[in-house]
Design a protein around this motif. Structure first.
Motif, short mmCIF file in Angstrom:
data_model
loop_
_atom_site.label_atom_id
_atom_site.label_comp_id
_atom_site.label_asym_id
_atom_site.label_seq_id
_atom_site.Cartn_x
_atom_site.Cartn_y
_atom_site.Cartn_z
N PRO A 60 -3.13 18.46 52.77
CA PRO A 60 -3.83 17.21 53.19
C PRO A 60 -5.12 17.01 52.61
N ARG A 61 -5.78 18.22 52.09
CA ARG A 61 -7.13 18.44 51.51
C ARG A 61 -7.15 17.86 50.26
N PHE A 62 -5.97 17.83 49.67
CA PHE A 62 -5.95 16.97 48.28
C PHE A 62 -5.70 15.65 48.38
N ASN A 66 -4.47 9.10 54.02
CA ASN A 66 -3.88 10.34 54.61
C ASN A 66 -3.39 10.28 56.33
N GLY A 67 -4.32 9.29 57.05
CA GLY A 67 -3.87 8.96 58.17
C GLY A 67 -2.60 8.12 58.30
N MET A 68 -2.48 7.11 57.21
CA MET A 68 -1.19 6.47 57.35
C MET A 68 -0.06 7.13 57.37
N GLY A 90 -4.94 14.82 62.39
CA GLY A 90 -4.11 15.50 61.63
C GLY A 90 -4.50 16.70 61.16
N VAL A 91 -5.78 16.88 60.50
CA VAL A 91 -6.38 18.22 60.15
C VAL A 91 -6.27 19.22 61.19
N ASP A 111 -16.11 18.57 51.82
CA ASP A 111 -16.32 17.66 50.61
C ASP A 111 -15.76 16.47 51.19
N PHE A 112 -15.44 16.23 52.48
CA PHE A 112 -14.88 14.95 52.85
C PHE A 112 -16.21 14.10 53.38
#
Length: 515
Positions: free
Chosen positions: A28-30, A40-42, A261-262, A333-334
């Motif tokens: 997920p981070r990538f 990512n949410g999709m 999700g995270v 980094d987000f």
């Protein structure tokens, strides 16, 4: 023999869960850095909707596994083949139904997120993510049922572990090369599907007697509809938060789903860890129940429950103390969303505890095949989570759906423990309650001591890992010490079981060396 198979299943499952957890933390981070929180949410959201489509399996897997316990114990090859033949036919029908509902999802889902992600990308992503389930229905499902019923789930788990590792490596390479998100997911899915070849080859080699064209015995798996109801309720309960957020949170839905999700990847990793004992021991309990060996069952189950509660509460103690420092480090980094939310972290811990206090009892209920007897209790759990989540999502957002999950899991956890201790393991409810309360008190005290760690900001993963190691060791010693003092006989029995299993493995190794 049961102990050896149980150990192999537990170890293989632990390896799989650790692999899945590490992959779930890395990927997920990538994705978020490369493609953004909305994309990512999709992916998270689509995955949850596809999980609903898996309900077309219609409880075949669970009912077939239970149906196979007795013929496997009796070495009745004809009956094994008849049940597997019926299983194969049901899986084919499920695959056809899956394709039908998948087409509907491809048409309808893009309308829910039309202002957030391009419809064409969404449709192709749905098809790619759904591909591995098609392999399960048309090819893999019948083999998985056989291995799980014969206490050889470790073969399937090791194949999944290899598939997950290759999937992760390929995905990272493609992302770093700047590939399109659809190409990344497509190639990774193809790599993961290749695990089927390993399982197929193993079954062909070790189960030469298997014949999927034997006259099918549909009656042996007649609990599939009751099992399906439990499967439906389980899928709804586990996936309602993301679905409710996708439908009711408007333009910010996919970003919030990405944040959810995270946190959920951490909660899921912990839940997989503590649930590893299920795969290793359910079939063993099923064998004891089929033989009606009550004395051996009660002794084995008590020790299993004792160990499981130690693992559950130890795991969530570590999660409670370490999750916020990890989220701060992981999301530094987000830049497109606020990921550090202490109240969300706390709710995930509470939801996890409420969900996993059921593990020992649900393992035995499934081993006994009590799907029909408990089906309407599961429906109440669904009613609670849907109604509470829909009520609270608008005023409270993500926190509201987590409150809904907590209410649902708490009710069902208590209900499952009550059912097991009054219908299967008769008269054991006081012992179970003491164990839950005892470990809950230890968790609360350790969290109080660990407050400074919960509030700290770490500079790197090395520092976090050292802190996590210290928290894990101290917590493990605390739980082991308290439980050993409270139930010394049970603790000694647990140590004896571990020594016997380890000694047995050493003996087998020496035999091979001198063979």
């Amino acid at each position: 023999m049961r102990s050896e198979k149980a150990l192999k299943n537990i170890v293989a499952n632990l390896v799989l869960q650790l692999t899945v957890a590490i992959s779930g933390l890395i990927l997920p981070r990538f994705f978020i850095i490369a493609y953004g929180s909305t994309m990512n949410g999709m992916i998270v959201s689509v995955t949850q909707f596809i999980t609903y489509l898996a309900l077309v399996e219609a409880g075949v897997s669970a009912a077939s596994i239970v149906g196979l316990y007795k013929p496997i114990a009796d070495n009745n090859i004809v009956e094994i083949n008849r049940i597997l033949s019926a299983t194969k036919r049901f899986y084919y029908r499920s695959g056809i139904a899956y394709v039908f509902f998948l087409i509907i999802l491809v048409i309808v889902y893009p309308l829910l997120v039309e202002n957030q992600v391009e419809a064409g990308i969404t449709r192709f992503m749905i098809l790619i993510l759904a591909a591995s389930n098609l392999v399960d229905y048309f090819f893999l499902g019948k083999y998985k049922v056989l291995l799980m019923a014969n206490q050889k789930g470790y073969v399937m788990m090791l194949a999944q572990t290899l598939g997950t590792i290759l999937n992760t490596i390929v995905t990272i390479i493609l992302i770093l090369e700047g590939c399109n998100v659809l190409l990344v997911k497509f190639v990774a899915t193809i790599v993961y599907i290749l695990r089927f070849l390993i399982i197929w080859r193993y079954v062909k080699k070790h189960y030469a007697f298997i014949d999927f064209n034997e006259r099918p015995n549909y009656r042996a798996i007649n609990q599939r509809w009751a099992a399906l109801l439990h499967q439906i309720t389980g899928v709804i309960v586990n996936n309602t938060p993301v679905v409710v957020m996708t439908v009711f949170m408007g333009a910010k839905a996919l970003v919030e789903v990405s944040i959810y999700g995270v946190y959920n990847m951490i909660a899921h990793a912990v839940s997989l860890l503590v649930g590893s004992f299920n795969s290793g021991l359910q079939s063993g309990f099923g064998e004891l129940l089929s033989r009606d060996d009550r004395k051996a069952l009660e002794k084995a189950y008590s020790n299993y429950e004792y160990l499981t509660y130690i693992v559950v509460f130890w795991s969530y103690t570590c999660m409670a103390i370490l999750i916020v420092p990890f989220i701060k480090l992981y999301t530094k980094d987000f830049t497109d969303a606020q990921y550090v939310r202490t109240e969300i972290a706390v709710m995930f811990v509470l939801v996890g505890i409420a969900q996993n206090i059921r593990i020992p009892s649900i393992t035995l209920i499934c081993a006994a095949g009590h799907y029909k007897q408990t089906r309407w209790r599961a429906v109440i759990e669904v009613v609670i989570i849907i109604s509470a989540s829909v009520i609270f999502v608008r005023p409270l957002g993500m926190l509201g759906v987590l409150i809904g999950s907590f209410c649902s899991f708490l009710y069902r956890g208590i209900d499952i423990v009550y059912y097991n201790t009054t219908r299967i393991m008769l008269g054991s409810w006081k012992r179970t309650l003491r164990r839950i309360v005892r470990n809950l008190i230890v968790l609360a005290l350790l969290m109080l001591v660990g407050l400074p760690v919960m509030r700290m900001t770490v500079s790197g993963y090395g520092q976090w890992f050292l802190g996590a190691l210290a928290v894990a060791v101290i917590s493990a010693l605390a739980f082991a010490g308290v439980n050993a003092f409270s139930e010394p006989r049970e603790f000694r029995l647990l140590m004896d079981r571990l020594r016997k299993v380890i000694g047995f493995k050493r003996g087998k190794r020496k035999e091979r060396e001198h063979g």
